[in-house]
Motif scaffolding. Structure first.
Motif, PDB file in Angstrom:
ATOM      1  N   ARG A   1      -0.767   3.679  13.571  1.00  0.00           N
ATOM      2  CA  ARG A   1       0.589   3.807  13.054  1.00  0.00           C
ATOM      3  C   ARG A   1       0.667   5.028  12.154  1.00  0.00           C
ATOM      4  O   ARG A   1      -0.347   5.530  11.685  1.00  0.00           O
ATOM      5  N   ARG A   2       1.883   5.482  11.923  1.00  0.00           N
ATOM      6  CA  ARG A   2       2.119   6.548  10.953  1.00  0.00           C
ATOM      7  C   ARG A   2       2.977   6.004   9.823  1.00  0.00           C
ATOM      8  O   ARG A   2       3.913   5.244  10.046  1.00  0.00           O
ATOM      9  N   GLU A   3       2.651   6.433   8.616  1.00  0.00           N
ATOM     10  CA  GLU A   3       3.492   6.136   7.454  1.00  0.00           C
ATOM     11  C   GLU A   3       4.370   7.365   7.235  1.00  0.00           C
ATOM     12  O   GLU A   3       3.931   8.359   6.666  1.00  0.00           O
ATOM     13  N   VAL A   4       5.603   7.292   7.734  1.00  0.00           N
ATOM     14  CA  VAL A   4       6.469   8.470   7.844  1.00  0.00           C
ATOM     15  C   VAL A   4       7.570   8.421   6.787  1.00  0.00           C
ATOM     16  O   VAL A   4       8.178   7.364   6.558  1.00  0.00           O
ATOM     17  N   PRO A   5       7.868   9.542   6.121  1.00  0.00           N
ATOM     18  CA  PRO A   5       8.979   9.557   5.163  1.00  0.00           C
ATOM     19  C   PRO A   5      10.298   9.212   5.845  1.00  0.00           C
ATOM     20  O   PRO A   5      10.561   9.640   6.972  1.00  0.00           O
ATOM     21  N   CYS A   6      11.111   8.436   5.178  1.00  0.00           N
ATOM     22  CA  CYS A   6      12.423   8.099   5.727  1.00  0.00           C
ATOM     23  C   CYS A   6      13.428   7.941   4.592  1.00  0.00           C
ATOM     24  O   CYS A   6      13.055   7.775   3.423  1.00  0.00           O
ATOM     25  N   TYR A   7      14.703   8.029   4.965  1.00  0.00           N
ATOM     26  CA  TYR A   7      15.791   7.745   4.042  1.00  0.00           C
ATOM     27  C   TYR A   7      16.170   6.277   4.207  1.00  0.00           C
ATOM     28  O   TYR A   7      16.579   5.859   5.290  1.00  0.00           O
ATOM     29  N   VAL A   8      16.018   5.512   3.143  1.00  0.00           N
ATOM     30  CA  VAL A   8      16.486   4.130   3.129  1.00  0.00           C
ATOM     31  C   VAL A   8      17.831   4.135   2.415  1.00  0.00           C
ATOM     32  O   VAL A   8      17.914   4.428   1.217  1.00  0.00           O
ATOM     33  N   VAL A   9      18.884   3.835   3.164  1.00  0.00           N
ATOM     34  CA  VAL A   9      20.246   3.977   2.665  1.00  0.00           C
ATOM     35  C   VAL A   9      20.787   2.586   2.340  1.00  0.00           C
ATOM     36  O   VAL A   9      21.025   1.769   3.238  1.00  0.00           O
ATOM     37  N   PHE A  10      20.962   2.312   1.052  1.00  0.00           N
ATOM     38  CA  PHE A  10      21.516   1.038   0.601  1.00  0.00           C
ATOM     39  C   PHE A  10      23.046   1.153   0.587  1.00  0.00           C
ATOM     40  O   PHE A  10      23.597   2.106   0.037  1.00  0.00           O
ATOM     41  N   TYR A  11      23.692   0.156   1.145  1.00  0.00           N
ATOM     42  CA  TYR A  11      25.155   0.205   1.225  1.00  0.00           C
ATOM     43  C   TYR A  11      25.709  -1.211   1.133  1.00  0.00           C
ATOM     44  O   TYR A  11      25.004  -2.203   1.339  1.00  0.00           O
ATOM     45  N   ASP A  12      26.976  -1.295   0.809  1.00  0.00           N
ATOM     46  CA  ASP A  12      27.670  -2.567   0.931  1.00  0.00           C
ATOM     47  C   ASP A  12      29.078  -2.296   1.421  1.00  0.00           C
ATOM     48  O   ASP A  12      29.537  -1.152   1.475  1.00  0.00           O
ATOM     49  N   ASP A  13      29.754  -3.374   1.809  1.00  0.00           N
ATOM     50  CA  ASP A  13      31.132  -3.207   2.275  1.00  0.00           C
ATOM     51  C   ASP A  13      32.054  -4.074   1.443  1.00  0.00           C
ATOM     52  O   ASP A  13      31.636  -5.035   0.792  1.00  0.00           O
ATOM     53  N   SER A  14      33.313  -3.738   1.466  1.00  0.00           N
ATOM     54  CA  SER A  14      34.269  -4.335   0.539  1.00  0.00           C
ATOM     55  C   SER A  14      34.463  -5.818   0.788  1.00  0.00           C
ATOM     56  O   SER A  14      34.838  -6.557  -0.121  1.00  0.00           O
ATOM     57  N   ILE A  15      34.202  -6.294   2.006  1.00  0.00           N
ATOM     58  CA  ILE A  15      34.452  -7.704   2.276  1.00  0.00           C
ATOM     59  C   ILE A  15      33.370  -8.592   1.684  1.00  0.00           C
ATOM     60  O   ILE A  15      33.488  -9.810   1.691  1.00  0.00           O
ATOM     61  N   ASN A  16      32.274  -7.998   1.171  1.00  0.00           N
ATOM     62  CA  ASN A  16      31.214  -8.801   0.573  1.00  0.00           C
ATOM     63  C   ASN A  16      31.543  -9.243  -0.847  1.00  0.00           C
ATOM     64  O   ASN A  16      30.833 -10.051  -1.424  1.00  0.00           O
TER      65      ASN A  16
ATOM     66  N   ARG B   1       0.847  -1.193   0.000  1.00  0.00           N
ATOM     67  CA  ARG B   1       0.000   0.000   0.000  1.00  0.00           C
ATOM     68  C   ARG B   1       0.879   1.239   0.000  1.00  0.00           C
ATOM     69  O   ARG B   1       1.829   1.345   0.779  1.00  0.00           O
ATOM     70  N   ASN B   2       0.552   2.181  -0.866  1.00  0.00           N
ATOM     71  CA  ASN B   2       1.389   3.372  -1.035  1.00  0.00           C
ATOM     72  C   ASN B   2       0.509   4.559  -1.397  1.00  0.00           C
ATOM     73  O   ASN B   2       0.588   5.102  -2.499  1.00  0.00           O
ATOM     74  N   PRO B   3      -0.345   5.012  -0.455  1.00  0.00           N
ATOM     75  CA  PRO B   3      -1.292   6.074  -0.797  1.00  0.00           C
ATOM     76  C   PRO B   3      -0.620   7.394  -1.139  1.00  0.00           C
ATOM     77  O   PRO B   3      -1.194   8.218  -1.850  1.00  0.00           O
ATOM     78  N   GLY B   4       0.587   7.619  -0.652  1.00  0.00           N
ATOM     79  CA  GLY B   4       1.274   8.874  -0.945  1.00  0.00           C
ATOM     80  C   GLY B   4       2.034   8.866  -2.250  1.00  0.00           C
ATOM     81  O   GLY B   4       2.625   9.888  -2.633  1.00  0.00           O
ATOM     82  N   GLY B   5       2.042   7.724  -2.951  1.00  0.00           N
ATOM     83  CA  GLY B   5       2.756   7.648  -4.223  1.00  0.00           C
ATOM     84  C   GLY B   5       4.260   7.778  -4.078  1.00  0.00           C
ATOM     85  O   GLY B   5       4.944   8.343  -4.941  1.00  0.00           O
ATOM     86  N   TYR B   6       4.815   7.238  -2.984  1.00  0.00           N
ATOM     87  CA  TYR B   6       6.268   7.296  -2.761  1.00  0.00           C
ATOM     88  C   TYR B   6       6.998   6.374  -3.737  1.00  0.00           C
ATOM     89  O   TYR B   6       6.445   5.372  -4.185  1.00  0.00           O
ATOM     90  N   PRO B   7       8.248   6.704  -4.079  1.00  0.00           N
ATOM     91  CA  PRO B   7       8.998   5.833  -4.994  1.00  0.00           C
ATOM     92  C   PRO B   7       9.293   4.480  -4.359  1.00  0.00           C
ATOM     93  O   PRO B   7       9.389   4.361  -3.136  1.00  0.00           O
ATOM     94  N   THR B   8       9.421   3.471  -5.210  1.00  0.00           N
ATOM     95  CA  THR B   8       9.746   2.128  -4.755  1.00  0.00           C
ATOM     96  C   THR B   8      10.894   1.586  -5.592  1.00  0.00           C
ATOM     97  O   THR B   8      11.268   2.163  -6.609  1.00  0.00           O
TER      98      THR B   8
END
Length: 480
Positions: free
Chosen positions: A422-437, A304-311
């Motif tokens: 509940r609240r559907e709150v904007p957030c920063y989802v930060v994708f990362y990886d590390d060199s040992i992977n 569900r994404n009533p605010g039309g946030y990116p996915t």
């Protein structure tokens, strides 16, 4: 069970005082209820825009840990960031009957799905045949034949015990399942799946309870969505009931999405967005040798994404490797089940419908809540890594390097204190990886392997979550 604990983040690093409480899914400000005040604040805020890219050379955020950034920033095109209030809700018989009525012709009868004597007898025969085949292969010297098989041969006592268990099941099983005449879907027993005969001569499998609904067209035994990556894993196995039935998907994703959008509108799920798509076959699932392929198309996972946030098309969650705390003083609250919708479609429309953890929109709290300036968000993100990225005995002498490769500004569900809402709150989802992977960057195909992992829709991606309104770190206890 592993206990996930949180600690008070130091003001020097995150610029906020943090006090975790058992009722909350996230670390909140001592200045709060700042989050509530900011969410409820009314203003004439116009569209909020952020850079499309964040690039930053490797920066030492603490001794021994450097972070490099080469990331697209995925954000709303209209620059408006609404906050909705939601709450969990039961799936009712009216809900289940309405969806079944939209997807299927009228029912004629319902048949129990308990295995019959004939089915258990066939299962026993298949088991004994597999034992005989394995004995013959071993006697032949275990020749390589390209078959991925379980090479363990049970001893005679184990075979006798398993055979006796099958014989007991055969004795208890009915000769034939009970069939009940029907005229509509209002009489659907809860908690068990049934086979339905329909007025056009077709069949469907339906199962539902307060938390879950599954409707599979063309199925009588069970509805099982078999993804292309399942097939790739199992195609060389000799004991997969579904791999031999697989048919390659020729329908394009674009054509499948056109069908999906039409069906979402018809079913009343217009405010859901795609977060995963997979070529798939729908199987009428029985035992070994007793399954059928009933549809070939695409399976879409939606939220569900009533605010039309990116996915994005990869699954993600708050990283469990990050060190959110190291004492037993406070624990994170339990994980909330996410509402999910899965639709498997082909050229004809929806062939399988799965819906769970229903959520209702209780209202909108802010049509465009003010987000942190991006420069402040960058500082919060880097400082969170400085505080939370773990150092263990095995890596304490290593040069730890992280790379942030994607930042998604989207909504995330946070529990309201002292409330079921509940609240559907904007957030920063930060994708990362590390060199040992990954393998050594100097090796061939390093870039391709890295990009494959970063965009693999079959892998769960651990991310750092930052509340985009108040800058706090979001953490969920998954109960591991």
């Amino acid at each position: 069970m592993k206990r996930i604990c949180m600690f008070i983040l130091v003001v020097l690093f995150l610029c906020v005082g943090c006090q975790p409480t058992p009722e909350q899914e996230y670390v909140i400000n001592k200045r709060d209820n700042d989050l509530g005040q900011k969410v409820e604040a009314r203003s004439d805020l116009k569209a909020q825009t952020f850079p499309s890219r964040w690039e930053q050379e490797a920066t030492e955020v603490r001794q021994g840990l450097t972070v490099r950034v080469d990331a697209d920033i995925l954000q709303k095109a209209d620059g408006l960031y609404p906050v909705y209030r939601t709450r969990g809700a039961d799936i009712t018989i009216d809900d289940a009957a309405a969806w079944a009525g939209k997807l299927l012709p009228a029912p004629v009868s319902r048949t129990d799905r308990e295995w019959t004597k004939a089915q258990w007898e066939k299962e026993l025969q298949d088991y004994l045949q597999r034992i005989d085949d394995l004995k013959a292969w071993i006697a032949a010297g275990r020749p390589y034949d390209g078959v991925d098989r379980d090479e363990y041969l049970p001893d005679p006592e184990e075979i006798e015990e398993q055979t006796n268990q099958y014989m007991e099941l055969i004795q208890k099983a009915p000769d034939k399942n009970k069939t009940t005449p029907l005229s509509d879907f209002r009489d659907m027993p809860k908690g068990q799946g049934y086979a339905y005969a329909l007025s056009d001569g077709s069949t469907a499998y339906i199962s539902w309870d307060e938390d879950y609904v599954q409707i599979g067209k063309g199925c009588r035994r069970d509805a099982y969505i078999y993804y292309n990556y399942y097939y790739e894993d199992e195609k060389d196995m000799d004991d997969s009931p579904y791999a031999p039935l697989w048919q390659d998907v020729t329908m394009t994703r674009g054509a499948a999405e056109a069908v999906l959008q039409r069906e979402l509108q018809r079913l009343g799920f217009e405010d859901f967005s795609i977060f995963g798509a997979f070529p798939a076959n729908l199987m009428d699932a029985g035992g070994m040798g007793d399954s059928d392929r009933v549809a070939v198309g695409w399976s879409f996972h939606l939220k569900r994404n009533p605010g039309g946030y990116p996915t994005v098309d990869v699954p993600y969650e708050p990283a469990q490797e990050l060190n959110y705390g190291a004492t037993d003083e406070f624990t994170a609250s339990p994980h909330m089940r996410e509402e999910t919708l899965e639709l498997m479609v082909d050229e004809r429309g929806v062939q399988c419908f799965l819906f769970s953890a229903k959520k209702e929109i209780a209202g909108i709290e802010n049509t465009n809540v003010e987000l942190l300036p991006f420069e402040e968000a960058k500082t919060r993100i880097l400082n969170a890594f400085a505080m939370c990225y773990p150092t263990y005995d095995w890596n304490k002498d290593k040069d730890l390097r992280l790379e942030i490769y994607r930042v998604l500004i989207t909504s995330y569900t946070l529990r309201l204190p002292n409330s079921e809402d509940r609240r559907e709150v904007p957030c920063y989802v930060v994708f990362y990886d590390d060199s040992i992977n990954y393998s050594d960057p100097s090796q061939p195909n390093y870039e391709q392997n890295r990009d494959r992992v970063r965009n693999d829709p079959n892998l769960m991606h651990d991310c750092l979550f930052i509340n985009a309104v108040d800058g706090s770190v979001i953490h969920t206890d998954w109960g591991w």
